[in-house]
Design a protein around this motif. Structure first.
Motif, short mmCIF file in Angstrom:
data_model
loop_
_atom_site.label_atom_id
_atom_site.label_comp_id
_atom_site.label_asym_id
_atom_site.label_seq_id
_atom_site.Cartn_x
_atom_site.Cartn_y
_atom_site.Cartn_z
N TYR A 1 3.80 -5.36 -19.39
CA TYR A 1 5.12 -5.99 -19.55
C TYR A 1 5.82 -6.12 -18.20
O TYR A 1 5.57 -5.36 -17.28
CB TYR A 1 6.05 -5.13 -20.42
CG TYR A 1 5.42 -4.42 -21.55
CD1 TYR A 1 5.21 -5.07 -22.77
CD2 TYR A 1 5.05 -3.08 -21.43
CE1 TYR A 1 4.64 -4.40 -23.83
CE2 TYR A 1 4.48 -2.41 -22.50
CZ TYR A 1 4.27 -3.07 -23.69
OH TYR A 1 3.70 -2.40 -24.74
N TRP B 1 -5.23 -18.87 -18.42
CA TRP B 1 -5.39 -17.51 -17.93
C TRP B 1 -6.84 -17.16 -17.67
O TRP B 1 -7.69 -17.31 -18.53
CB TRP B 1 -4.82 -16.51 -18.94
CG TRP B 1 -5.01 -15.09 -18.52
CD1 TRP B 1 -5.83 -14.17 -19.09
CD2 TRP B 1 -4.37 -14.42 -17.43
NE1 TRP B 1 -5.75 -12.98 -18.44
CE2 TRP B 1 -4.86 -13.10 -17.41
CE3 TRP B 1 -3.44 -14.81 -16.47
CZ2 TRP B 1 -4.45 -12.16 -16.47
CZ3 TRP B 1 -3.03 -13.87 -15.53
CH2 TRP B 1 -3.53 -12.57 -15.54
N MET C 1 3.75 -9.65 -20.43
CA MET C 1 4.72 -10.28 -21.31
C MET C 1 6.09 -9.97 -20.72
O MET C 1 6.31 -8.83 -20.31
CB MET C 1 4.55 -9.57 -22.65
CG MET C 1 5.20 -10.14 -23.82
SD MET C 1 4.94 -8.98 -25.20
CE MET C 1 3.36 -9.51 -25.82
N VAL D 1 4.83 -11.64 -32.05
CA VAL D 1 4.79 -11.76 -30.60
C VAL D 1 3.37 -11.49 -30.09
O VAL D 1 2.82 -12.23 -29.27
CB VAL D 1 5.79 -10.75 -29.96
CG1 VAL D 1 5.51 -10.53 -28.49
CG2 VAL D 1 7.23 -11.21 -30.18
N LYS D 2 2.78 -10.43 -30.60
CA LYS D 2 1.46 -10.03 -30.11
C LYS D 2 0.39 -11.03 -30.49
O LYS D 2 -0.53 -11.32 -29.74
CB LYS D 2 1.11 -8.63 -30.62
CG LYS D 2 2.06 -7.64 -30.05
CD LYS D 2 1.63 -6.21 -30.22
CE LYS D 2 0.27 -5.90 -29.67
NZ LYS D 2 0.33 -5.04 -28.50
N ARG E 1 -3.45 -16.62 -24.83
CA ARG E 1 -4.38 -16.10 -23.83
C ARG E 1 -5.76 -16.74 -24.03
O ARG E 1 -6.45 -17.06 -23.09
CB ARG E 1 -4.47 -14.59 -24.00
CG ARG E 1 -4.96 -13.86 -22.79
CD ARG E 1 -4.80 -12.38 -23.02
NE ARG E 1 -5.57 -11.92 -24.14
CZ ARG E 1 -5.24 -10.89 -24.91
NH1 ARG E 1 -4.13 -10.22 -24.70
NH2 ARG E 1 -6.01 -10.52 -25.90
N VAL F 1 3.01 -15.85 -16.95
CA VAL F 1 3.51 -15.34 -18.23
C VAL F 1 3.31 -16.36 -19.35
O VAL F 1 3.51 -17.56 -19.15
CB VAL F 1 5.00 -14.96 -18.08
CG1 VAL F 1 5.63 -14.63 -19.41
CG2 VAL F 1 5.13 -13.80 -17.09
N LEU F 2 2.91 -15.86 -20.52
CA LEU F 2 2.69 -16.73 -21.68
C LEU F 2 3.75 -16.54 -22.75
O LEU F 2 4.01 -17.44 -23.55
CB LEU F 2 1.32 -16.40 -22.30
CG LEU F 2 0.10 -16.59 -21.39
CD1 LEU F 2 -1.14 -15.98 -22.03
CD2 LEU F 2 -0.12 -18.08 -21.12
N VAL F 3 4.32 -15.32 -22.77
CA VAL F 3 5.28 -15.01 -23.83
C VAL F 3 6.52 -14.33 -23.22
O VAL F 3 6.39 -13.41 -22.42
CB VAL F 3 4.63 -14.09 -24.89
CG1 VAL F 3 5.67 -13.57 -25.86
CG2 VAL F 3 3.52 -14.81 -25.64
N GLN G 1 0.84 -14.16 -30.97
CA GLN G 1 1.00 -15.36 -30.16
C GLN G 1 0.47 -15.15 -28.74
O GLN G 1 -0.16 -16.04 -28.16
CB GLN G 1 2.48 -15.77 -30.13
CG GLN G 1 2.76 -17.06 -29.39
CD GLN G 1 2.12 -18.28 -30.06
OE1 GLN G 1 1.52 -18.19 -31.12
NE2 GLN G 1 2.23 -19.41 -29.40
N GLN G 2 0.72 -13.97 -28.20
CA GLN G 2 0.21 -13.65 -26.85
C GLN G 2 -1.32 -13.78 -26.85
O GLN G 2 -1.92 -14.34 -25.93
CB GLN G 2 0.65 -12.24 -26.45
CG GLN G 2 -0.10 -11.62 -25.28
CD GLN G 2 0.56 -11.88 -23.90
OE1 GLN G 2 1.55 -12.58 -23.80
NE2 GLN G 2 -0.02 -11.31 -22.86
N GLN G 3 -1.94 -13.29 -27.93
CA GLN G 3 -3.39 -13.33 -28.04
C GLN G 3 -3.89 -14.77 -28.14
O GLN G 3 -4.84 -15.17 -27.49
CB GLN G 3 -3.80 -12.57 -29.29
CG GLN G 3 -5.07 -11.78 -29.12
CD GLN G 3 -5.19 -10.76 -30.24
OE1 GLN G 3 -4.68 -10.98 -31.35
NE2 GLN G 3 -5.84 -9.66 -29.97
#
Ligand code: PTR
Ligand code: PTR
Length: 295
Positions: free
Chosen positions: A84, A212, A221, A199-200, A207, A107-109, A202-204
């Motif tokens: 983070y 990336w 994040m 959130v998690k 990615r 950063v993606l999220v 979406q990050q996945q």
């Protein structure tokens, strides 16, 4: 899970205030020179919320830029270095720095756990175009609001980023949680944990899709509230503890917060927020059958 129960037992014995006070009493293990420098003062939202030199995020040097400073700190996650970036709610004069940081750190999220105004007080600037189709330029980065998905406790906004210098394009997901006053705790642990899962996930997803190509766990994040310590710390502590619980079946909130405060100083601002970390995990563990029913 049993450790959690034991820990809660201990909290009831020594008291949540004392346990939290122990954490608070520890001096931050570093210096705040950059946060305190005269030429950086106007880049801090709050004069008393400074970030450690040792973990601060540095903006990449640029011509005509007198400072590399932004009030933002790298924080480790569960088995994930720099999971983070904890930061303050952007100020109008730091919007451009904020977006530069997002770009430079890939950063993606972006996670926002405050409203821009609470009561009649300004908590955070409106640093992204709010309306679907809206567009703003913040220094080097142009940001387009591509769509807003509204959920009961949060908004998920898809933002298109355009680097006006290199002409590259990227997409960033912006998640704003709507029911968490500062110094307080969310009205419901379930809603915050659902938010965290979204959130998690979406990050996945991003990615997997995107540009990336760094370490497999992905870029940091960005997490912010108003000061970037109370609610931000609580959100990250919850994420770390739940990941650990899932991985090895145990967790340690005290240790997690203690370590976090060595990276983003003053993380978690009240005993209530600290206690909330425990009860939210317990609630989650019970919902998913991770605990014996009598706890
Ligand atoms: N000096 C500020 C104040 O108390 O108004 C600092 C501050 C503000 C600290 C908000 C924490 C705050 O909460 P959060 O980190 O959750 O935005
Ligand atoms: N304005 C905030 C507050 O008074 O709560 C800012 C703040 C508070 C900053 C505490 C640092 C603090 O230090 P510690 O959390 O280590 O007591």
């Amino acid at each position: 899970p049993l450790e959690l129960a034991a820990h809660l037992g201990r909290l009831q014995r020594v008291g949540i205030h004392q346990d939290y006070e122990e954490l608070r009493r520890e001096q931050p293990p570093g210096t705040f020179h950059h946060s305190q420098a005269v030429y950086n003062q106007d880049r801090n939202r709050y004069g008393d919320v400074l970030c450690l030199d040792q973990t601060r995020v540095k903006l990449k040097p640029r011509r005509n830029q007198r400072s590399d400073y932004i009030n933002a700190s790298f924080m480790d996650g569960y088995k994930h270095k720099h999971a983070y970036i904890g930061t303050q709610g952007p100020l109008e004069r730091t919007y451009a720095d904020f977006w530069r940081m997002v770009w430079e750190q890939n950063v993606l999220v972006v996670v926002m756990t405050t409203r821009t105004e609470e009561g009649s007080r300004r908590k955070c600037g409106q640093y992204w175009p709010l309306e679907d189709g809206g567009q703003e330029v913040y220094g080097l980065i142009a940001v387009v609001n591509q769509r807003v998905d509204r959920h009961p406790h949060y908004n998920h906004t898809t933002l298109g980023l355009h680097n006006t210098e290199t002409c590259e394009q990227r997409q960033v997901s912006h998640f704003q949680f709507l029911s968490w006053p500062d110094y307080g705790v969310p009205s419901s642990a379930v809603s915050l944990i659902d938010f965290l899962s979204a959130v998690k996930q979406q990050q996945q997803t991003l990615r997997g899709l995107g540009h990336w190509s760094g370490p497999p766990l992905g870029p940091p994040m960005v997490v912010h509230c108003s000061a970037g310590i109370g609610r931000t710390g609580t959100f990250c502590a919850l994420d770390i503890c739940l990941a650990q619980l899932q991985d090895v079946g145990s967790l340690n909130v005290h240790q997690t917060v203690k370590r976090m405060r060595t990276q983003r100083a003053f993380s978690i601002q009240t005993p209530e927020q600290y206690y909330f970390c425990h009860t939210a995990i317990l609630e989650h563990a019970q919902r998913h059958g991770l605990l014996p029913a009598n706890h």
